[in-house]
Design a protein around this motif. Structure first.
Motif, PDB file in Angstrom:
ATOM      1  N   TYR A 205       0.842  -1.209   0.000  1.00 17.59           N
ATOM      2  CA  TYR A 205       0.000   0.000   0.000  1.00 17.59           C
ATOM      3  C   TYR A 205       0.875   1.256   0.000  1.00 17.59           C
ATOM      4  CZ  TYR A 205      -3.897   3.038   1.499  1.00 17.59           C
ATOM      5  OH  TYR A 205      -4.862   4.016   1.587  1.00 17.59           O
ATOM      6  N   TYR A 206       1.898   1.265   0.824  1.00 17.23           N
ATOM      7  CA  TYR A 206       2.826   2.398   0.859  1.00 17.23           C
ATOM      8  C   TYR A 206       3.562   2.536  -0.475  1.00 17.23           C
ATOM      9  CZ  TYR A 206       2.635   3.914   5.760  1.00 17.23           C
ATOM     10  OH  TYR A 206       2.249   4.464   6.965  1.00 17.23           O
ATOM     11  N   GLU A 207       4.015   1.431  -1.022  1.00 16.91           N
ATOM     12  CA  GLU A 207       4.755   1.474  -2.289  1.00 16.91           C
ATOM     13  C   GLU A 207       3.894   2.023  -3.422  1.00 16.91           C
ATOM     14  OE1 GLU A 207       7.796  -2.314  -1.559  1.00 16.91           O
ATOM     15  OE2 GLU A 207       5.877  -2.611  -2.575  1.00 16.91           O
ATOM     16  N   LEU A 208       2.607   1.726  -3.389  1.00 15.61           N
ATOM     17  CA  LEU A 208       1.700   2.201  -4.433  1.00 15.61           C
ATOM     18  C   LEU A 208       1.454   3.704  -4.352  1.00 15.61           C
ATOM     19  CD1 LEU A 208      -0.951  -0.678  -4.366  1.00 15.61           C
ATOM     20  CD2 LEU A 208       0.559  -0.118  -6.283  1.00 15.61           C
ATOM     21  N   HIS A 209       1.545   4.262  -3.152  1.00 13.60           N
ATOM     22  CA  HIS A 209       1.169   5.665  -2.966  1.00 13.60           C
ATOM     23  C   HIS A 209       2.340   6.596  -2.665  1.00 13.60           C
ATOM     24  CE1 HIS A 209      -3.190   4.898  -3.106  1.00 13.60           C
ATOM     25  NE2 HIS A 209      -2.868   3.735  -2.577  1.00 13.60           N
ATOM     26  N   LEU A 210       3.523   6.026  -2.436  1.00  9.97           N
ATOM     27  CA  LEU A 210       4.712   6.844  -2.192  1.00  9.97           C
ATOM     28  C   LEU A 210       5.861   6.333  -3.056  1.00  9.97           C
ATOM     29  CD1 LEU A 210       4.762   7.204   1.714  1.00  9.97           C
ATOM     30  CD2 LEU A 210       4.149   8.976   0.059  1.00  9.97           C
ATOM     31  N   ALA A 211       6.314   7.163  -3.967  1.00  9.40           N
ATOM     32  CA  ALA A 211       7.409   6.749  -4.851  1.00  9.40           C
ATOM     33  C   ALA A 211       8.703   6.517  -4.083  1.00  9.40           C
ATOM     34  CB  ALA A 211       7.625   7.813  -5.928  1.00  9.40           C
ATOM     35  N   SER A 212       8.825   7.158  -2.909  1.00 10.65           N
ATOM     36  CA  SER A 212      10.065   7.049  -2.130  1.00 10.65           C
ATOM     37  C   SER A 212      10.178   5.738  -1.364  1.00 10.65           C
ATOM     38  CB  SER A 212      10.166   8.217  -1.140  1.00 10.65           C
ATOM     39  OG  SER A 212       9.040   8.234  -0.271  1.00 10.65           O
ATOM     40  N   ILE A 213       9.077   5.004  -1.261  1.00 12.17           N
ATOM     41  CA  ILE A 213       9.100   3.728  -0.536  1.00 12.17           C
ATOM     42  C   ILE A 213       9.522   2.617  -1.488  1.00 12.17           C
ATOM     43  CG2 ILE A 213       7.687   1.975   0.598  1.00 12.17           C
ATOM     44  CD1 ILE A 213       8.127   4.187   2.456  1.00 12.17           C
ATOM     45  N   GLN A 214      10.748   2.182  -1.336  1.00 11.51           N
ATOM     46  CA  GLN A 214      11.280   1.106  -2.163  1.00 11.51           C
ATOM     47  C   GLN A 214      12.175   0.208  -1.311  1.00 11.51           C
ATOM     48  OE1 GLN A 214      10.473   0.546  -5.346  1.00 11.51           O
ATOM     49  NE2 GLN A 214       9.219   2.399  -5.523  1.00 11.51           N
ATOM     50  N   ASP A 215      12.108  -1.068  -1.574  1.00 11.35           N
ATOM     51  CA  ASP A 215      13.044  -2.032  -0.996  1.00 11.35           C
ATOM     52  C   ASP A 215      13.083  -1.983   0.533  1.00 11.35           C
ATOM     53  OD1 ASP A 215      14.891  -4.080  -1.173  1.00 11.35           O
ATOM     54  OD2 ASP A 215      16.614  -2.726  -1.270  1.00 11.35           O
ATOM     55  N   ILE A 216      11.906  -2.056   1.159  1.00  9.84           N
ATOM     56  CA  ILE A 216      11.838  -2.151   2.617  1.00  9.84           C
ATOM     57  C   ILE A 216      12.404  -3.505   3.041  1.00  9.84           C
ATOM     58  CG2 ILE A 216      10.294  -2.230   4.614  1.00  9.84           C
ATOM     59  CD1 ILE A 216      10.514   0.518   3.411  1.00  9.84           C
ATOM     60  N   ARG A 217      13.301  -3.499   4.016  1.00  8.40           N
ATOM     61  CA  ARG A 217      13.976  -4.736   4.409  1.00  8.40           C
ATOM     62  C   ARG A 217      13.754  -5.128   5.869  1.00  8.40           C
ATOM     63  NH1 ARG A 217      19.949  -4.092   1.517  1.00  8.40           N
ATOM     64  NH2 ARG A 217      19.198  -3.884  -0.638  1.00  8.40           N
ATOM     65  N   SER A 218      13.615  -4.146   6.743  1.00 11.76           N
ATOM     66  CA  SER A 218      13.611  -4.441   8.177  1.00 11.76           C
ATOM     67  C   SER A 218      12.373  -5.212   8.622  1.00 11.76           C
ATOM     68  CB  SER A 218      13.744  -3.144   8.984  1.00 11.76           C
ATOM     69  OG  SER A 218      12.741  -2.213   8.616  1.00 11.76           O
TER      70      SER A 218
END
Length: 226
Positions: A205-218
């Motif tokens: 959901y975050y990735e779809l609406h925020l271009a800055s959210i990429q490659d969350i790892r934690s």
């Protein structure tokens, strides 16, 4: 930045997101200052601030609220690192936002003070954070609108034609999260499977609406411990 200085991203009450040069961090006499720069430390700063300058200086910095339980609790410390990554990659505004600052500050203090199960805290935080990021879910779960469309950001009558949505069970749980307060979180229940699935969908959901959210790892650590 140098042998003894660092550049830190700091979310402030007065100026929003800022980059600060902090000197004399490394060295035998700098342990206290270095400790203040741990992720999501609640700090009090005196700064030299000039508008439109990309890098300002910190004159004084100290811990405003030392964490009592988080450093010694693997569950809480893992949540903290995950929230740090989410905030670091989602907040880009340099204007002050008192509501957002208060939400983050209060949430971190309450996480430290919690004595009950905190296994759903990160899900609650991510859901409520969307209020301030501009894509808080539209509508609520009901018998008439039982599917949450991640792309549209709203609850729908029918299953969307694409795969980016929550099924009925997760839609109901997600809708409940949108209405909860910090105090009500202790009554919220999820199975381990639901928790893992909802976390993955929230990241999408975050990735779809925020271009800055990429490659969350934690989040992978959270999936292992909860």
């Amino acid at each position: 930045y140098s042998d003894s200085g660092v550049i830190a991203k700091v979310y402030t009450e007065q100026f929003g997101l800022q980059s600060y040069l902090i000197n004399s961090v490394h060295g035998k006499k700098s342990a206290t200052r270095a400790a203040v720069l741990q992720p999501l430390t609640l700090a009090e700063c005196v700064v030299y601030h000039k508008e439109r300058r990309q890098l300002n200086r910190v004159r004084e910095i100290k811990c405003e609220h030392p964490y009592v339980t988080i450093p010694h609790d693997i569950f809480k410390s893992s949540i903290l690192l995950f929230l740090n990554e989410i905030l670091y990659k989602s907040i880009r505004e340099e204007e002050k936002n008192p509501g957002l600052f208060e939400f983050i500050y209060t949430s971190l203090r309450l996480l430290d003070l919690k004595t009950d199960n905190c296994s759903n805290f990160h899900l609650f935080f991510m859901t409520q954070l969307t209020r301030y990021l501009g894509f808080f879910p539209d509508g609520r779960y009901s018998a008439e609108t039982p599917y949450f469309d991640l792309q549209a950001g709203s609850f729908k009558m029918r299953e969307p034609a694409h795969p980016l949505y929550l099924d009925k069970d997760l839609s109901e749980k997600f809708s409940e999260l949108t209405t909860l307060s910090h105090a009500g979180l202790e009554r919220f229940r999820l199975s381990n499977q639901q928790r893992k699935a909802l976390l993955g969908k929230l990241i999408t959901y975050y990735e779809l609406h925020l271009a800055s959210i990429q490659d969350i790892r934690s989040h992978k650590v959270l999936e292992d411990i909860f």
